[in-house]
Write an enzyme that holds these catalytic residues in place. Structure first.
Site, PDB file in Angstrom:
ATOM      1  N   ASP A 138       1.679  -3.928  -9.633  1.00  0.00           N
ATOM      2  CA  ASP A 138       1.439  -5.268 -10.188  1.00  0.00           C
ATOM      3  C   ASP A 138       1.758  -5.328 -11.679  1.00  0.00           C
ATOM      4  OD1 ASP A 138       0.489  -5.506  -7.640  1.00  0.00           O
ATOM      5  OD2 ASP A 138      -1.622  -5.666  -8.194  1.00  0.00           O
ATOM      6  N   HIS A 158       0.832  -1.210   0.000  1.00  0.00           N
ATOM      7  CA  HIS A 158       0.000   0.000   0.000  1.00  0.00           C
ATOM      8  C   HIS A 158       0.873   1.269   0.000  1.00  0.00           C
ATOM      9  CE1 HIS A 158      -3.967  -1.889   0.209  1.00  0.00           C
ATOM     10  NE2 HIS A 158      -3.334  -2.834   0.872  1.00  0.00           N
ATOM     11  N   GLY A 183      -4.491 -12.901  -4.633  1.00  0.00           N
ATOM     12  CA  GLY A 183      -3.602 -11.805  -4.251  1.00  0.00           C
ATOM     13  C   GLY A 183      -2.225 -11.911  -4.888  1.00  0.00           C
TER      14      GLY A 183
HETATM   15  C1  GLA Z   1      -2.973  -4.357  -4.999  1.00  0.00           C
HETATM   16  C2  GLA Z   1      -2.812  -3.216  -5.997  1.00  0.00           C
HETATM   17  C3  GLA Z   1      -1.379  -2.680  -5.967  1.00  0.00           C
HETATM   18  C4  GLA Z   1      -0.947  -2.336  -4.540  1.00  0.00           C
HETATM   19  C5  GLA Z   1      -1.250  -3.500  -3.607  1.00  0.00           C
HETATM   20  C6  GLA Z   1      -0.977  -3.174  -2.164  1.00  0.00           C
HETATM   21  O1  GLA Z   1      -2.216  -5.452  -5.381  1.00  0.00           O
HETATM   22  O2  GLA Z   1      -3.111  -3.661  -7.291  1.00  0.00           O
HETATM   23  O3  GLA Z   1      -1.273  -1.548  -6.807  1.00  0.00           O
HETATM   24  O4  GLA Z   1      -1.530  -1.143  -4.108  1.00  0.00           O
HETATM   25  O5  GLA Z   1      -2.595  -3.931  -3.702  1.00  0.00           O
HETATM   26  O6  GLA Z   1       0.388  -2.969  -1.961  1.00  0.00           O
END
Ligand code: GLA
Length: 399
Positions: A190, A46, A141
């Site tokens: 990501d 985050h 995730g």
């Molecule tokens: C998700 C979002 C990323 C990032 C993470 C938390 O995976 O797609 O951009 O904010 O949560 O680190």
């Protein structure tokens, strides 16, 4: 319970060819393929949408899209990885390449990622027949959606012959597709790691400048073990967006453009003056300390100090649990169970939170004990993966 073996890209390709012939019996042999890996974030959670640092690595688990141009203005796509929880989803979609009206969001849900990338692509796309297969667990995730966007983008680069030279731009287009077509206001992490991943390395990404630095993960004694809690993680349910708003509120109060530029001194002063409520204070404290932890962790890795890296992973989880409040009882339990095992240096939730996976840094010799300990105590059918850092997106123009 044991370590789950996932399909390699070559195995997926083989299955993909059969799947393609089954669904497009009249078509010629597929000749193009795009590949996008999933990711595990080692630390820096985050922080990306706060202009901070993240330290993810690309996974050997990938999504592939393979097929061929069909000389029409229609795209026909079939996926082998539909989320069966979603009863209105189907595994096939067909739509025309838009000439006048832009593509719009619809069902099945998975097709929105494909449409989003086509809508945001840099040039006109031609009609194609394609199939999608993946070894990235859905909703776990590990960025199954980013891997689908990046696989789609890479496939489109292959069929149009229009390759994006600036890879950061490719990641940004995929992020835009996720914002516009999946309704998730994600940061850049990501898509960035899925495009740029470097074999044998994690990447320290500066989400403000979008510069990155590969950090070698060469130590053979320790491995990263991913445990899937089997609690479905869903970022479009509003909690992720709420965290973004809370971070913006904190940076406004601190009078900085983003929390990257805030310090604990600033934050504590505003808190002391009674100008910030406790929730916003805690959210900001997580982000400010996590950015520092991520830099220290990359430094520790580069110096081969895995013990310190593990401790920082533990601190990161505690902060996500207590201050940012994006963990859940199941993730906390997995982390606690792993930490009890001698040989474990650190364990934390990874990704957006509210379910999904944990990542544990563990001595290779203790992996089986972690798996046994968790399997005995955790009753929600966990899955385990031992992963090594892999390369980013790939484009194949002959198969
Ligand atoms: C998700 C979002 C990323 C990032 C993470 C938390 O995976 O797609 O951009 O904010 O949560 O680190």
């Amino acid at each position: 319970m044991s370590i789950t073996k996932t399909d390699t890209m070559e195995e997926l390709l083989e299955k993909g060819l059969d799947f393609f012939y089954k669904h497009f019996p009249e078509s010629k042999k597929p000749d193009k393929m795009g590949v996008g890996p999933g990711r595990v974030n080692l630390i820096g959670e985050h922080t990306d949408y706060n202009d901070g640092y993240v330290l993810p690595m690309a996974l050997p688990m990938v999504t592939i899209m393979l097929g061929r141009a069909n000389n029409t203005d229609t795209c026909r796509v079939v996926t082998a990885c539909v989320d069966f929880d979603d009863t209105i989803d189907s595994n096939r979609t067909e739509f025309k390449i838009p000439t006048v009206k832009p593509l719009s969001v619809g069902t099945p849900k998975w097709a929105n990622y494909v449409k989003g990338v086509i809508a945001c692509f840099q040039s006109i796309v031609v009609g194609f027949d394609a199939v999608i297969l993946s070894s990235v667990p859905l909703g776990g995730g590990l960025s199954s959606s980013a891997s689908l966007e990046v696989a789609t983008y890479s496939f489109i680069e292959a069929i149009t012959g229009n390759k994006t030279i600036q890879l950061v731009k490719k990641a940004m287009v995929c992020q835009k597709a996720e914002h516009m077509f999946a309704g998730v206001p994600c940061g850049i992490m990501d898509q960035f790691i899925s495009v740029m991943g470097v074999h044998g390395h994690a990447l320290l990404i500066d989400c403000k400048t979008l510069q990155y630095q590969p950090v070698p993960l060469t130590e053979n004694t320790y491995v990263f073990l991913i445990t899937n809690s089997n609690i479905h993680h869903e970022l479009s349910n509003g909690q992720y967006q709420l965290r973004r708003y809370q971070c913006e509120e904190a940076s406004d109060l601190l009078n900085v453009p983003s929390l990257r530029l805030a310090t604990m001194d600033n934050l504590n002063r505003v808190h002391f003056e009674g100008k910030i409520n406790q929730i916003i204070y805690k959210r900001a404290r997580h982000v400010i300390t996590e950015i520092e932890r991520t830099k220290s962790a990359a430094d520790a890795l580069a110096r081969g100090n895995y013990k310190m890296f593990g401790e920082l992973m533990n601190d990161s989880h505690n902060s996500l649990r207590d201050d940012f409040e994006v963990s859940c009882p199941e993730l906390d339990q997995l982390v606690e169970l792993a930490r009890k095992v001698p040989g474990v240096l650190g364990s934390r939730m990874t990704g957006g939170g509210f379910g999904g996976c944990t990542v544990t840094l563990v001595n290779r010799t203790a992996v089986n004990t972690v798996v046994e300990t968790i399997s005995t105590e955790y009753t929600q059918n966990p899955k385990f993966y031992v992963v090594s850092p892999s390369c980013g997106a790939r484009i194949f123009t002959t198969l």
